[in-house]
Enzyme design. Sequence first.
Site, PDB file in Angstrom:
ATOM      1  N   ILE A   1      34.322  37.885  31.012  1.00  0.00           N
ATOM      2  CA  ILE A   1      33.693  36.992  31.977  1.00  0.00           C
ATOM      3  C   ILE A   1      34.069  35.535  31.695  1.00  0.00           C
ATOM      4  O   ILE A   1      33.670  34.956  30.669  1.00  0.00           O
ATOM      5  CB  ILE A   1      32.153  37.183  31.972  1.00  0.00           C
ATOM      6  CG1 ILE A   1      31.801  38.665  32.150  1.00  0.00           C
ATOM      7  CG2 ILE A   1      31.504  36.304  33.041  1.00  0.00           C
ATOM      8  CD1 ILE A   1      32.431  39.341  33.375  1.00  0.00           C
TER       9      ILE A   1
ATOM     10  N   LEU B   1      35.374  37.950  45.533  1.00  0.00           N
ATOM     11  CA  LEU B   1      36.715  38.073  44.958  1.00  0.00           C
ATOM     12  C   LEU B   1      37.773  37.652  45.974  1.00  0.00           C
ATOM     13  O   LEU B   1      38.780  37.032  45.630  1.00  0.00           O
ATOM     14  CB  LEU B   1      36.988  39.511  44.496  1.00  0.00           C
ATOM     15  CG  LEU B   1      36.103  40.036  43.363  1.00  0.00           C
ATOM     16  CD1 LEU B   1      36.540  41.440  42.960  1.00  0.00           C
ATOM     17  CD2 LEU B   1      36.149  39.118  42.140  1.00  0.00           C
ATOM     18  N   ASN B   2      37.535  37.985  47.230  1.00  0.00           N
ATOM     19  CA  ASN B   2      38.491  37.606  48.268  1.00  0.00           C
ATOM     20  C   ASN B   2      38.656  36.089  48.340  1.00  0.00           C
ATOM     21  O   ASN B   2      39.757  35.572  48.507  1.00  0.00           O
ATOM     22  CB  ASN B   2      38.015  38.158  49.618  1.00  0.00           C
ATOM     23  CG  ASN B   2      39.109  38.138  50.645  1.00  0.00           C
ATOM     24  OD1 ASN B   2      40.222  38.594  50.382  1.00  0.00           O
ATOM     25  ND2 ASN B   2      38.825  37.580  51.800  1.00  0.00           N
TER      26      ASN B   2
ATOM     27  N   GLU C   1      40.909  39.322  39.369  1.00  0.00           N
ATOM     28  CA  GLU C   1      40.676  39.227  40.825  1.00  0.00           C
ATOM     29  C   GLU C   1      41.469  40.294  41.576  1.00  0.00           C
ATOM     30  O   GLU C   1      42.036  40.031  42.633  1.00  0.00           O
ATOM     31  CB  GLU C   1      41.063  37.836  41.355  1.00  0.00           C
ATOM     32  CG  GLU C   1      40.452  36.677  40.634  1.00  0.00           C
ATOM     33  CD  GLU C   1      38.945  36.633  40.731  1.00  0.00           C
ATOM     34  OE1 GLU C   1      38.403  37.296  41.623  1.00  0.00           O
ATOM     35  OE2 GLU C   1      38.332  35.946  39.902  1.00  0.00           O
TER      36      GLU C   1
ATOM     37  N   THR D   1      44.020  43.646  40.307  1.00  0.00           N
ATOM     38  CA  THR D   1      45.336  43.670  39.657  1.00  0.00           C
ATOM     39  C   THR D   1      46.433  43.726  40.726  1.00  0.00           C
ATOM     40  O   THR D   1      46.172  43.993  41.902  1.00  0.00           O
ATOM     41  CB  THR D   1      45.481  44.914  38.749  1.00  0.00           C
ATOM     42  OG1 THR D   1      45.474  46.074  39.591  1.00  0.00           O
ATOM     43  CG2 THR D   1      44.347  45.011  37.729  1.00  0.00           C
TER      44      THR D   1
HETATM   45  C1  LIG Z   1      41.226  36.220  31.239  1.00  0.00           C
HETATM   46  C2  LIG Z   1      40.417  37.101  32.128  1.00  0.00           C
HETATM   47  C3  LIG Z   1      39.314  36.569  32.792  1.00  0.00           C
HETATM   48  C4  LIG Z   1      38.510  37.400  33.600  1.00  0.00           C
HETATM   49  N1  LIG Z   1      37.403  36.867  34.226  1.00  0.00           N
HETATM   50  C5  LIG Z   1      36.544  37.705  34.879  1.00  0.00           C
HETATM   51  C6  LIG Z   1      35.302  37.207  35.402  1.00  0.00           C
HETATM   52  O1  LIG Z   1      35.009  36.006  35.346  1.00  0.00           O
HETATM   53  N2  LIG Z   1      34.425  38.097  35.966  1.00  0.00           N
HETATM   54  C7  LIG Z   1      34.706  39.434  36.058  1.00  0.00           C
HETATM   55  O2  LIG Z   1      33.871  40.173  36.570  1.00  0.00           O
HETATM   56  N3  LIG Z   1      35.888  39.929  35.577  1.00  0.00           N
HETATM   57  C8  LIG Z   1      36.798  39.105  34.991  1.00  0.00           C
HETATM   58  N4  LIG Z   1      37.993  39.594  34.480  1.00  0.00           N
HETATM   59  C9  LIG Z   1      38.232  41.031  34.539  1.00  0.00           C
HETATM   60  C10 LIG Z   1      39.298  41.458  35.538  1.00  0.00           C
HETATM   61  O3  LIG Z   1      38.825  41.274  36.852  1.00  0.00           O
HETATM   62  C11 LIG Z   1      39.676  42.916  35.219  1.00  0.00           C
HETATM   63  O4  LIG Z   1      40.385  42.880  34.006  1.00  0.00           O
HETATM   64  C12 LIG Z   1      40.493  43.558  36.324  1.00  0.00           C
HETATM   65  O5  LIG Z   1      39.700  43.837  37.441  1.00  0.00           O
HETATM   66  C13 LIG Z   1      41.156  44.877  35.850  1.00  0.00           C
HETATM   67  O6  LIG Z   1      40.242  45.696  35.223  1.00  0.00           O
HETATM   68  P1  LIG Z   1      40.574  46.338  33.796  1.00  0.00           P
HETATM   69  O7  LIG Z   1      41.041  45.278  32.890  1.00  0.00           O
HETATM   70  O8  LIG Z   1      39.399  47.155  33.400  1.00  0.00           O
HETATM   71  O9  LIG Z   1      41.837  47.286  34.052  1.00  0.00           O
HETATM   72  P2  LIG Z   1      41.811  48.768  34.640  1.00  0.00           P
HETATM   73  O10 LIG Z   1      41.024  48.817  35.892  1.00  0.00           O
HETATM   74  O11 LIG Z   1      41.469  49.712  33.554  1.00  0.00           O
HETATM   75  O12 LIG Z   1      43.355  48.941  35.008  1.00  0.00           O
HETATM   76  C14 LIG Z   1      44.375  49.136  34.015  1.00  0.00           C
HETATM   77  C15 LIG Z   1      45.710  49.326  34.743  1.00  0.00           C
HETATM   78  O13 LIG Z   1      45.619  50.461  35.630  1.00  0.00           O
HETATM   79  C16 LIG Z   1      45.973  50.065  36.941  1.00  0.00           C
HETATM   80  N5  LIG Z   1      45.188  50.816  37.925  1.00  0.00           N
HETATM   81  C17 LIG Z   1      43.832  50.913  38.038  1.00  0.00           C
HETATM   82  N6  LIG Z   1      43.499  51.683  39.080  1.00  0.00           N
HETATM   83  C18 LIG Z   1      44.663  52.055  39.671  1.00  0.00           C
HETATM   84  C19 LIG Z   1      44.997  52.854  40.818  1.00  0.00           C
HETATM   85  N7  LIG Z   1      44.068  53.386  41.609  1.00  0.00           N
HETATM   86  N8  LIG Z   1      46.310  53.038  41.113  1.00  0.00           N
HETATM   87  C20 LIG Z   1      47.287  52.473  40.361  1.00  0.00           C
HETATM   88  N9  LIG Z   1      47.046  51.727  39.259  1.00  0.00           N
HETATM   89  C21 LIG Z   1      45.754  51.516  38.924  1.00  0.00           C
HETATM   90  C22 LIG Z   1      45.645  48.584  37.013  1.00  0.00           C
HETATM   91  O14 LIG Z   1      46.362  47.948  38.041  1.00  0.00           O
HETATM   92  C23 LIG Z   1      46.064  48.118  35.620  1.00  0.00           C
HETATM   93  O15 LIG Z   1      47.452  47.900  35.586  1.00  0.00           O
HETATM   94  C24 LIG Z   1      38.845  38.773  33.741  1.00  0.00           C
HETATM   95  C25 LIG Z   1      39.986  39.280  33.089  1.00  0.00           C
HETATM   96  C26 LIG Z   1      40.766  38.464  32.310  1.00  0.00           C
HETATM   97  C27 LIG Z   1      41.979  39.029  31.624  1.00  0.00           C
END
Ligand SMILES: Cc1cc2nc3c(=O)[nH]c(=O)nc-3n(C[C@H](O)[C@H](O)[C@H](O)COP(=O)(O)OP(=O)(O)OC[C@H]3O[C@@H](n4cnc5c(N)ncnc54)[C@H](O)[C@@H]3O)c2cc1C
Length: 409
Positions: free
Chosen positions: A188, A264-265, A388, A390
């Site tokens: 976060i 997010l949008n 926001e 991936t």
């Molecule tokens: C520096 C930083 C700041 C952040 N700040 C915030 C914040 O302020 N608030 C907040 O709520 N979140 C925040 N995030 C979290 C961020 O939104 C999530 O990391 C992001 O949504 C991806 O989730 P995850 O890391 O769990 O990856 P996962 O969802 O586990 O995904 C891992 C990989 O699998 C791929 N993947 C997932 N599903 C599919 C699919 N259906 N088909 C193909 N590929 C797929 C993804 O694209 C990715 O490459 C932050 C992240 C970072 C790194």
Amino acid sequence: MERAVWRRPAAHRVSRYRAPEVAVARHPDFYQIDEMLTAEERMLRDEVGAFVEKEYLPLVPEHFERGTFPVDFARRLGAMYLLGIKYEGYGCPGGTSVDYGLVCQELEWADSGLRSFVSVQTSLVIHPIHTWGSEEQKRNYLPKLASGEMIGCYGLTEPDHGSDPGAMTTRAVRDGSGYVLNGTKMWITNGSIADLAVVWAKVDDTIGGFLVERGTPGFKTVEMKSKLSLRASVTSELIFDDVRLPESSRLPGARGLSAPLGCLNEARYGIAWGSIGAAMACYETALEYVSERTQFGKPLSAFQMTQEKLTWMLAEITKAQLLNLRLGRMKDEGRAHYYHVSLAKYNNVRTALEIARTARAMLGANGITLEYPPMRHMVNLESVLTYEGTHEIHTLIVGRQITGLDAFR
Ligand SMILES: Cc1cc2nc3c(=O)[nH]c(=O)nc-3n(C[C@H](O)[C@H](O)[C@H](O)COP(=O)(O)OP(=O)(O)OC[C@H]3O[C@@H](n4cnc5c(N)ncnc54)[C@H](O)[C@@H]3O)c2cc1C
């Protein structure tokens, strides 16, 4: 509907950071896209650009190395009306989506961490309160968030639920006239420096948003260290352990997953502009470097392979500039859909990352240092590619729009 325009409050007019009388092209503008901006928009962009160049850029390497964010910038950004810029009333200046985009571009030209701070405050905290909050919540929080007196954060992602936030396990259970909140949010931005958290949780048979103030019993934050990206930005875990919340802390108008996805949008839109700010910084640095450095008896810029790289970078930046401005105008006319925003985030962040990598290589060994911005931008953009939504999630959103088929599951 009359289009809102950036209203420059009197205090802003006497800002120390005056735009030069004669516009100096700070960024590549191969297609004279400047002509498509209003004089007000150009002035806003140039003032923000001059501010970050003079006041923020010199601080970035140290904060990046230490893994800190200069918290005093919250009030400084607020004083320039850059927090909540596109919202009207409650201390917000009532600008446009294009204004917001230009601000993001200039901030990220300096560092993605600064743009992230403003994105969170504007799109993820001010936006939901302004859109779905009660009158009391708007009056209590928005003026303080817009001035930077209060810092906000946005808790959606969980340790086990990132791309699929609908599967979240954080839950608010009704208890008497209020709720008891339990769960953990991860990654976060601003978490440990925030005074207020917008938290999304399962409640009854839907998803609801809650405003949780720092100091509420049972709520704690833990800063996440050892990041190799977005180091000049604070990232934290939010832990809720039997946190008791009154009904008045719930956003009354936010019901279901569409509310957090709507936030997010908004943030993704700013990222589409911001990432190209980072790309422009990399291009500008690479161009200056190859023009000055000599190898084999002539400047690096005289080699065909260097020119091919510069041409490719400029072409990608120009396309993205046009895409952003068109998207911004459509948004201000109420015609931009979420999939339009997804295409811009998909294209621009990947492009910016490739430009940063290319610029890094063009600087040779110097490119791996903090003295030059490309590698810092490059590692920052790895986070921007992930948060926001991936890159893959935006691919699926646009793919579904093209084919009518949902490939998420
Ligand atoms: C520096 C930083 C700041 C952040 N700040 C915030 C914040 O302020 N608030 C907040 O709520 N979140 C925040 N995030 C979290 C961020 O939104 C999530 O990391 C992001 O949504 C991806 O989730 P995850 O890391 O769990 O990856 P996962 O969802 O586990 O995904 C891992 C990989 O699998 C791929 N993947 C997932 N599903 C599919 C699919 N259906 N088909 C193909 N590929 C797929 C993804 O694209 C990715 O490459 C932050 C992240 C970072 C790194």
